[in-house]
Design a protein around this motif. Sequence first.
Motif, PDB file in Angstrom:
ATOM      1  N   LEU A  31       0.833  -1.206   0.000  1.00 14.36           N
ATOM      2  CA  LEU A  31       0.000   0.000   0.000  1.00 14.36           C
ATOM      3  C   LEU A  31       0.865   1.254   0.000  1.00 14.36           C
ATOM      4  O   LEU A  31       0.532   2.255  -0.648  1.00 14.36           O
ATOM      5  N   ASP A  32       1.975   1.196   0.714  1.00 17.59           N
ATOM      6  CA  ASP A  32       2.905   2.328   0.713  1.00 17.59           C
ATOM      7  C   ASP A  32       3.464   2.565  -0.680  1.00 17.59           C
ATOM      8  O   ASP A  32       3.637   3.709  -1.119  1.00 17.59           O
ATOM      9  N   VAL A  33       3.760   1.470  -1.407  1.00 19.16           N
ATOM     10  CA  VAL A  33       4.244   1.589  -2.787  1.00 19.16           C
ATOM     11  C   VAL A  33       3.183   2.254  -3.657  1.00 19.16           C
ATOM     12  O   VAL A  33       3.481   3.176  -4.433  1.00 19.16           O
ATOM     13  N   ALA A  34       1.949   1.811  -3.526  1.00 20.73           N
ATOM     14  CA  ALA A  34       0.866   2.366  -4.337  1.00 20.73           C
ATOM     15  C   ALA A  34       0.676   3.850  -4.070  1.00 20.73           C
ATOM     16  O   ALA A  34       0.496   4.652  -4.991  1.00 20.73           O
ATOM     17  N   ARG A  35       0.727   4.228  -2.798  1.00 17.86           N
ATOM     18  CA  ARG A  35       0.558   5.634  -2.443  1.00 17.86           C
ATOM     19  C   ARG A  35       1.740   6.467  -2.946  1.00 17.86           C
ATOM     20  O   ARG A  35       1.565   7.562  -3.486  1.00 17.86           O
ATOM     21  N   VAL A  53      -9.059   0.010   2.866  1.00 16.60           N
ATOM     22  CA  VAL A  53      -9.832   1.256   2.778  1.00 16.60           C
ATOM     23  C   VAL A  53      -9.466   2.182   3.934  1.00 16.60           C
ATOM     24  O   VAL A  53      -9.260   3.389   3.746  1.00 16.60           O
ATOM     25  N   ALA A  54      -9.369   1.629   5.128  1.00 18.07           N
ATOM     26  CA  ALA A  54      -9.023   2.451   6.292  1.00 18.07           C
ATOM     27  C   ALA A  54      -7.605   2.987   6.184  1.00 18.07           C
ATOM     28  O   ALA A  54      -7.348   4.149   6.498  1.00 18.07           O
ATOM     29  N   ARG A  55      -6.693   2.155   5.723  1.00 16.47           N
ATOM     30  CA  ARG A  55      -5.295   2.578   5.685  1.00 16.47           C
ATOM     31  C   ARG A  55      -5.033   3.602   4.585  1.00 16.47           C
ATOM     32  O   ARG A  55      -4.133   4.427   4.698  1.00 16.47           O
ATOM     33  N   LEU A  56      -5.816   3.546   3.510  1.00 15.83           N
ATOM     34  CA  LEU A  56      -5.636   4.502   2.420  1.00 15.83           C
ATOM     35  C   LEU A  56      -6.573   5.702   2.535  1.00 15.83           C
ATOM     36  O   LEU A  56      -6.665   6.505   1.609  1.00 15.83           O
ATOM     37  N   GLY A  58      -8.021   9.161   2.834  1.00 12.95           N
ATOM     38  CA  GLY A  58      -7.382  10.433   2.527  1.00 12.95           C
ATOM     39  C   GLY A  58      -6.471  10.390   1.323  1.00 12.95           C
ATOM     40  O   GLY A  58      -5.989  11.427   0.858  1.00 12.95           O
ATOM     41  N   SER A  59      -6.220   9.196   0.796  1.00  9.77           N
ATOM     42  CA  SER A  59      -5.392   9.033  -0.392  1.00  9.77           C
ATOM     43  C   SER A  59      -6.288   8.980  -1.628  1.00  9.77           C
ATOM     44  O   SER A  59      -7.416   8.489  -1.559  1.00  9.77           O
ATOM     45  N   PRO A  60      -5.800   9.449  -2.787  1.00  8.62           N
ATOM     46  CA  PRO A  60      -6.598   9.328  -4.013  1.00  8.62           C
ATOM     47  C   PRO A  60      -6.600   7.927  -4.599  1.00  8.62           C
ATOM     48  O   PRO A  60      -7.313   7.673  -5.576  1.00  8.62           O
ATOM     49  N   VAL A  61      -5.821   7.012  -4.047  1.00  7.11           N
ATOM     50  CA  VAL A  61      -5.740   5.649  -4.573  1.00  7.11           C
ATOM     51  C   VAL A  61      -7.044   4.903  -4.287  1.00  7.11           C
ATOM     52  O   VAL A  61      -7.453   4.781  -3.132  1.00  7.11           O
ATOM     53  N   ALA A  62      -7.691   4.422  -5.340  1.00  8.59           N
ATOM     54  CA  ALA A  62      -8.948   3.686  -5.193  1.00  8.59           C
ATOM     55  C   ALA A  62      -8.665   2.261  -4.726  1.00  8.59           C
ATOM     56  O   ALA A  62      -7.548   1.746  -4.875  1.00  8.59           O
ATOM     57  N   VAL A  63      -9.701   1.630  -4.199  1.00  6.91           N
ATOM     58  CA  VAL A  63      -9.567   0.266  -3.691  1.00  6.91           C
ATOM     59  C   VAL A  63     -10.506  -0.653  -4.464  1.00  6.91           C
ATOM     60  O   VAL A  63     -11.726  -0.474  -4.459  1.00  6.91           O
ATOM     61  N   GLY A  64      -9.908  -1.645  -5.126  1.00  3.56           N
ATOM     62  CA  GLY A  64     -10.679  -2.670  -5.816  1.00  3.56           C
ATOM     63  C   GLY A  64     -10.391  -4.034  -5.223  1.00  3.56           C
ATOM     64  O   GLY A  64      -9.432  -4.208  -4.466  1.00  3.56           O
ATOM     65  N   THR A  65     -11.219  -4.994  -5.576  1.00  7.66           N
ATOM     66  CA  THR A  65     -10.995  -6.362  -5.106  1.00  7.66           C
ATOM     67  C   THR A  65     -11.450  -7.339  -6.169  1.00  7.66           C
ATOM     68  O   THR A  65     -11.927  -6.949  -7.238  1.00  7.66           O
ATOM     69  N   VAL A  88     -19.783  -3.294   0.998  1.00  8.14           N
ATOM     70  CA  VAL A  88     -19.932  -2.913   2.408  1.00  8.14           C
ATOM     71  C   VAL A  88     -18.573  -2.517   2.993  1.00  8.14           C
ATOM     72  O   VAL A  88     -18.462  -1.550   3.755  1.00  8.14           O
ATOM     73  N   ASP A  89     -17.545  -3.246   2.617  1.00  3.32           N
ATOM     74  CA  ASP A  89     -16.200  -2.986   3.138  1.00  3.32           C
ATOM     75  C   ASP A  89     -15.534  -1.779   2.493  1.00  3.32           C
ATOM     76  O   ASP A  89     -14.491  -1.324   2.974  1.00  3.32           O
ATOM     77  N   GLY A  90     -16.101  -1.259   1.395  1.00  2.00           N
ATOM     78  CA  GLY A  90     -15.603  -0.026   0.815  1.00  2.00           C
ATOM     79  C   GLY A  90     -14.955  -0.119  -0.545  1.00  2.00           C
ATOM     80  O   GLY A  90     -14.421   0.877  -1.045  1.00  2.00           O
ATOM     81  N   ALA A  91     -14.997  -1.281  -1.191  1.00  2.00           N
ATOM     82  CA  ALA A  91     -14.408  -1.403  -2.529  1.00  2.00           C
ATOM     83  C   ALA A  91     -15.200  -0.576  -3.538  1.00  2.00           C
ATOM     84  O   ALA A  91     -16.431  -0.488  -3.455  1.00  2.00           O
ATOM     85  N   THR A  92     -14.486  -0.001  -4.490  1.00  2.00           N
ATOM     86  CA  THR A  92     -15.140   0.793  -5.524  1.00  2.00           C
ATOM     87  C   THR A  92     -15.036   0.161  -6.906  1.00  2.00           C
ATOM     88  O   THR A  92     -15.682   0.633  -7.845  1.00  2.00           O
ATOM     89  N   GLU A  93     -14.230  -0.892  -7.039  1.00  2.00           N
ATOM     90  CA  GLU A  93     -14.131  -1.625  -8.297  1.00  2.00           C
ATOM     91  C   GLU A  93     -14.075  -3.120  -7.989  1.00  2.00           C
ATOM     92  O   GLU A  93     -13.454  -3.528  -6.997  1.00  2.00           O
ATOM     93  N   LEU A  94     -14.700  -3.921  -8.861  1.00  8.23           N
ATOM     94  CA  LEU A  94     -14.744  -5.365  -8.685  1.00  8.23           C
ATOM     95  C   LEU A  94     -14.202  -6.041  -9.941  1.00  8.23           C
ATOM     96  O   LEU A  94     -14.671  -5.757 -11.044  1.00  8.23           O
TER      97      LEU A  94
END
Length: 238
Positions: A31-35, A53-56, A58-65, A88-94
């Motif tokens: 995640l640090d690399v992505a940010r 989602v929690a760790r990112l 405030g970051s513009p990096v989106a979260v997919g799963t 529910v967990d916060g993913a924006t892309e599947l």
Amino acid sequence: MPQITERELAATIDHAILRPELTRADVDAELDVAREWGVFSVCVRPSDVAHVVARLAGSPVAVGTVIGFPHGTTSTAAKVAEAHQAIVDGATELDMVVNIGWLRSGLDAQVVTDVERVVDAAGGRVTKVILETSLLDDEQIARGSRLAEAGGAAFVKTSTGFAGGGATVDDVTLMRASVSDAVQVKASGGVRGLATALEMLDAGATRLGTSASAVILGELRAVLAGEAPSGAVDASSY
């Protein structure tokens, strides 16, 4: 000198954090690399979504799963349940895996329904359909791409990276030719260097799935800074 910028290339990358052996510390390091490199998104294991989602935040990096990963053989109901939980967990892309056996069997209606149900569960969020092209012939790749579009997918994607093969220029080109302009193509699996990344974009991909984001973007940074030869990398059309 390449014309694509580091920011433009980073905006095409879904940084993959999917290997089953990764510890929580390993995930956090990725995640640090992505940010740090400003990639478009991370694609993480379903059980990691809430943490990521929690760790990112405030970051513009989106979260997919991923859904039905890596074989695509879970029931449609199970894929829908995974999709609901991911949201529910916060993913924006599947990124869902097609039922490869159904596709190879010519069970087209079932394939479309499988995709439709996950797209519906996604509630307007981006859904990508992974075909696993290394297990398919050209006819199946083209038909699978069309079926994914019929099911409402926003993207067709080459590979999981877990089936002994990955993206090829020929497969990306075929997928791009098989769907309308409303559907995008994601090249994933084996995209580990700048030259390959640019080849995939040139073939029609608009998103890249890779765990080698730092390598790819680092190579571009070196080329743009004049610290590496650009002869092997032709990005002049970007």
